[in-house]
Design a protein around this motif. Structure first.
Motif, mmCIF file in Angstrom:
data_model
loop_
_atom_site.group_PDB
_atom_site.id
_atom_site.type_symbol
_atom_site.label_atom_id
_atom_site.label_comp_id
_atom_site.label_asym_id
_atom_site.label_seq_id
_atom_site.Cartn_x
_atom_site.Cartn_y
_atom_site.Cartn_z
ATOM 1 N N GLU A 106 5.590 7.757 5.951
ATOM 2 C CA GLU A 106 5.395 6.467 6.434
ATOM 3 C C GLU A 106 5.196 5.413 5.404
ATOM 4 O OE1 GLU A 106 5.486 3.146 9.187
ATOM 5 O OE2 GLU A 106 6.211 5.019 8.922
ATOM 6 N N GLN A 107 4.403 5.723 4.299
ATOM 7 C CA GLN A 107 3.925 4.884 3.418
ATOM 8 C C GLN A 107 5.321 4.615 2.634
ATOM 9 O OE1 GLN A 107 0.890 5.924 0.937
ATOM 10 N NE2 GLN A 107 0.823 4.325 -0.441
ATOM 11 N N MET A 108 6.012 5.581 2.146
ATOM 12 C CA MET A 108 7.210 5.467 1.602
ATOM 13 C C MET A 108 8.443 4.838 1.995
ATOM 14 S SD MET A 108 6.589 6.790 -1.401
ATOM 15 C CE MET A 108 8.126 6.148 -2.036
ATOM 16 N N ARG A 109 8.326 4.960 3.715
ATOM 17 C CA ARG A 109 9.162 4.301 4.513
ATOM 18 C C ARG A 109 9.058 2.643 4.277
ATOM 19 N NH1 ARG A 109 10.084 1.445 8.839
ATOM 20 N NH2 ARG A 109 7.884 1.762 9.525
ATOM 21 N N LEU A 110 7.548 2.523 4.353
ATOM 22 C CA LEU A 110 7.372 1.112 4.277
ATOM 23 C C LEU A 110 7.754 0.197 2.916
ATOM 24 C CD1 LEU A 110 3.863 1.050 6.273
ATOM 25 C CD2 LEU A 110 6.131 0.093 7.141
ATOM 26 N N LEU A 111 7.472 1.108 1.988
ATOM 27 C CA LEU A 111 7.897 0.859 0.528
ATOM 28 C C LEU A 111 9.125 0.465 0.465
ATOM 29 C CD1 LEU A 111 5.409 2.917 -1.426
ATOM 30 C CD2 LEU A 111 5.493 0.416 -1.397
ATOM 31 N N MET A 112 10.051 1.234 0.953
ATOM 32 C CA MET A 112 11.500 1.114 0.913
ATOM 33 C C MET A 112 12.016 -0.140 1.814
ATOM 34 S SD MET A 112 13.460 3.448 -0.781
ATOM 35 C CE MET A 112 14.930 3.616 0.107
ATOM 36 N N MET A 165 -1.200 -3.451 -16.534
ATOM 37 C CA MET A 165 0.000 -3.556 -17.289
ATOM 38 C C MET A 165 1.126 -2.924 -16.422
ATOM 39 S SD MET A 165 -0.729 -2.029 -21.174
ATOM 40 C CE MET A 165 0.826 -2.185 -21.570
ATOM 41 N N LEU A 166 0.864 -2.190 -15.362
ATOM 42 C CA LEU A 166 1.953 -1.411 -14.316
ATOM 43 C C LEU A 166 1.548 -2.168 -12.763
ATOM 44 C CD1 LEU A 166 1.933 1.842 -16.210
ATOM 45 C CD2 LEU A 166 3.599 0.042 -16.228
ATOM 46 N N PRO A 167 1.244 -3.392 -12.353
ATOM 47 C CA PRO A 167 0.843 -3.732 -11.275
ATOM 48 C C PRO A 167 1.656 -3.235 -10.238
ATOM 49 C CG PRO A 167 1.687 -5.499 -12.356
ATOM 50 C CD PRO A 167 1.734 -4.305 -13.295
ATOM 51 N N GLU A 168 3.035 -3.177 -10.335
ATOM 52 C CA GLU A 168 3.964 -2.551 -9.361
ATOM 53 C C GLU A 168 4.296 -1.361 -9.107
ATOM 54 O OE1 GLU A 168 5.134 -5.000 -7.056
ATOM 55 O OE2 GLU A 168 3.482 -6.512 -8.284
ATOM 56 N N ALA A 169 3.888 -0.354 -9.955
ATOM 57 C CA ALA A 169 4.282 0.954 -9.998
ATOM 58 C C ALA A 169 3.526 1.765 -8.885
ATOM 59 C CB ALA A 169 3.680 1.585 -11.476
ATOM 60 N N LEU A 170 3.850 2.757 -8.455
ATOM 61 C CA LEU A 170 3.209 3.657 -7.603
ATOM 62 C C LEU A 170 2.397 4.726 -8.183
ATOM 63 C CD1 LEU A 170 5.834 4.463 -4.831
ATOM 64 C CD2 LEU A 170 4.170 2.717 -4.877
ATOM 65 N N TYR A 171 1.087 4.873 -7.800
ATOM 66 C CA TYR A 171 0.023 5.663 -8.558
ATOM 67 C C TYR A 171 0.039 7.099 -7.612
ATOM 68 C CZ TYR A 171 -1.016 1.877 -11.611
ATOM 69 O OH TYR A 171 -0.955 0.874 -12.506
ATOM 70 N N VAL A 172 0.384 7.993 -8.380
ATOM 71 C CA VAL A 172 0.233 9.545 -7.845
ATOM 72 C C VAL A 172 -0.932 10.338 -8.114
ATOM 73 C CG1 VAL A 172 1.470 11.549 -7.581
ATOM 74 C CG2 VAL A 172 2.883 9.741 -7.548
ATOM 75 N N PRO A 173 -2.197 10.452 -7.638
ATOM 76 C CA PRO A 173 -3.535 11.156 -7.981
ATOM 77 C C PRO A 173 -3.324 12.717 -8.001
ATOM 78 C CG PRO A 173 -3.716 10.254 -5.827
ATOM 79 C CD PRO A 173 -2.262 9.873 -6.097
ATOM 80 N N VAL A 219 -8.360 -3.496 -9.514
ATOM 81 C CA VAL A 219 -7.829 -3.317 -10.524
ATOM 82 C C VAL A 219 -6.334 -2.666 -10.121
ATOM 83 C CG1 VAL A 219 -7.860 -1.176 -12.145
ATOM 84 C CG2 VAL A 219 -9.883 -2.404 -11.677
ATOM 85 N N LEU A 220 -6.289 -2.285 -9.057
ATOM 86 C CA LEU A 220 -4.768 -1.877 -8.585
ATOM 87 C C LEU A 220 -4.455 -1.840 -6.950
ATOM 88 C CD1 LEU A 220 -4.132 1.898 -8.790
ATOM 89 C CD2 LEU A 220 -6.531 0.959 -9.134
ATOM 90 N N ARG A 221 -3.520 -2.024 -6.553
ATOM 91 C CA ARG A 221 -3.277 -2.174 -5.173
ATOM 92 C C ARG A 221 -3.413 -0.894 -4.409
ATOM 93 N NH1 ARG A 221 2.317 -5.368 -4.948
ATOM 94 N NH2 ARG A 221 2.142 -4.357 -2.967
ATOM 95 N N ALA A 222 -4.234 -0.995 -3.357
ATOM 96 C CA ALA A 222 -4.437 0.204 -2.455
ATOM 97 C C ALA A 222 -3.187 0.939 -1.938
ATOM 98 C CB ALA A 222 -5.634 -0.068 -1.463
ATOM 99 N N ASP A 223 -2.246 0.014 -1.517
ATOM 100 C CA ASP A 223 -1.137 0.437 -1.016
ATOM 101 C C ASP A 223 -0.039 1.041 -1.908
ATOM 102 O OD1 ASP A 223 -0.163 -1.994 -2.216
ATOM 103 O OD2 ASP A 223 1.005 -2.707 -0.665
ATOM 104 N N ARG A 224 -0.405 0.734 -3.130
ATOM 105 C CA ARG A 224 0.634 1.644 -4.218
ATOM 106 C C ARG A 224 -0.036 3.012 -4.550
ATOM 107 N NH1 ARG A 224 4.699 -1.807 -4.112
ATOM 108 N NH2 ARG A 224 5.662 -1.302 -5.869
ATOM 109 N N ILE A 225 -1.045 3.410 -3.873
ATOM 110 C CA ILE A 225 -1.624 4.908 -4.318
ATOM 111 C C ILE A 225 -1.032 5.697 -3.428
ATOM 112 C CG2 ILE A 225 -3.644 6.116 -4.787
ATOM 113 C CD1 ILE A 225 -5.157 3.436 -4.988
ATOM 114 N N LEU A 226 -0.502 6.778 -3.726
ATOM 115 C CA LEU A 226 0.079 7.927 -2.782
ATOM 116 C C LEU A 226 -1.017 9.078 -2.658
ATOM 117 C CD1 LEU A 226 3.731 8.122 -4.043
ATOM 118 C CD2 LEU A 226 2.856 6.520 -2.357
#
Length: 261
Positions: A252-258, A176-184, A201-208
């Motif tokens: 760097e991950q956040m920079r790319l997402l931005m 239900m939340l495919p575009e969200a970022l996931y903070v483990p 199940v979710l995108r690897a690049d959305r996991i922090l």
């Protein structure tokens, strides 16, 4: 996926919380599954915020959280709240209260999550910007091992009962939340999310991956990540190089997402 709340509504109303002093004393009506040493028990944590841009993922509600959530659900139901409001209130009861919250906010701000969200600080995620966040658990319903809170051992991907719990409940939420970022919240949750990502199940690049857990017990790692403690002053139990690498990777991950938003 049907709301289990419909099935457990009356059991929640009838629940005598004063008589439930341990996981073993949870009434059988709330048992979802049992296999050997493992059991899972219903908790009214089905509320999903479809507008959430950040999903904070803990490991599993513990026994204390089960009692608090049941108490809040009963209070909401007695007050005539809608199912949606009752479930939302139960899920948010006690979320990131006490000293853990300022640590968590500082860590998220340090990697620039607030800029990706377009807010001044992640502190407002617990206030006016609460609609941007989903507080979750990779094992949605409390899992007990030999009658004690599951704490990450054995690793979730290595145990069939735990894999099934992730796929049955958390995977539905993630869809239900495919575009969200996931903070483990912790390494064991990171491992579980990575396993789910490998299965689409979710995108690897959305996991922090890599933020230190913000609990007080992890104070040294948090302080070093935030630049509040020098590497030379670290105790032998803290790996500064590993924390440095995680910080660089997350920034760097956040920079790319931005750049791609």
């Amino acid at each position: 996926m049907e709301l289990l709340f419909d099935r457990y509504r009356q059991a929640i109303r009838d629940l005598d919380l004063a008589g439930v002093s341990s996981p073993q004393a949870i009434p059988a009506a709330f048992l979802l599954a049992r296999e050997g040493r493992y059991s899972s028990h219903y908790i009214p944590f089905e509320s999903v915020n479809p507008a959430a841009r950040v999903v904070v993922v803990g490991i599993s509600p513990g026994f204390a959280q089960w009692k608090n959530a049941m108490r809040e659900a009963r209070r909401q139901m007695a007050a005539g709240a809608s199912d949606e409001d009752a479930l939302r209130a139960a899920r948010l009861t006690g979320a990131f209260s006490g000293a853990i919250r300022p640590n968590f906010v500082a860590l998220l701000d340090a990697i620039g999550l607030q800029r990706w969200l377009g807010i001044a600080s992640c502190a407002t995620l617990f206030d006016v910007d609460a609609p941007l966040v989903q507080v979750s658990a990779i094992l949605r319903h409390p899992v007990f091992v030999d009658g004690k809170n599951y704490s990450g051992t054995p690793a979730m991907p290595r145990q069939a009962f735990l894999r099934e719990e992730m796929l049955r409940y958390f995977a539905h939420e993630a869809a239900m939340l495919p575009e969200a970022l996931y903070v483990p919240m912790g390494a064991s949750v990171s491992e579980g999310l990575e396993w789910l990502a490998e299965r689409g199940v979710l995108r690897a690049d959305r996991i922090l991956h890599g933020l230190p857990h913000p609990s007080g017990a992890n104070a040294e790692r948090v302080a070093y990540f935030l630049g509040r403690k020098e590497k030379a002053a670290l105790s032998g139990k803290t790996n500064g190089e590993m924390i440095d690498a995680a910080r660089v990777r997350l920034v760097e991950q956040m920079r790319l997402l931005m750049a791609n938003s």
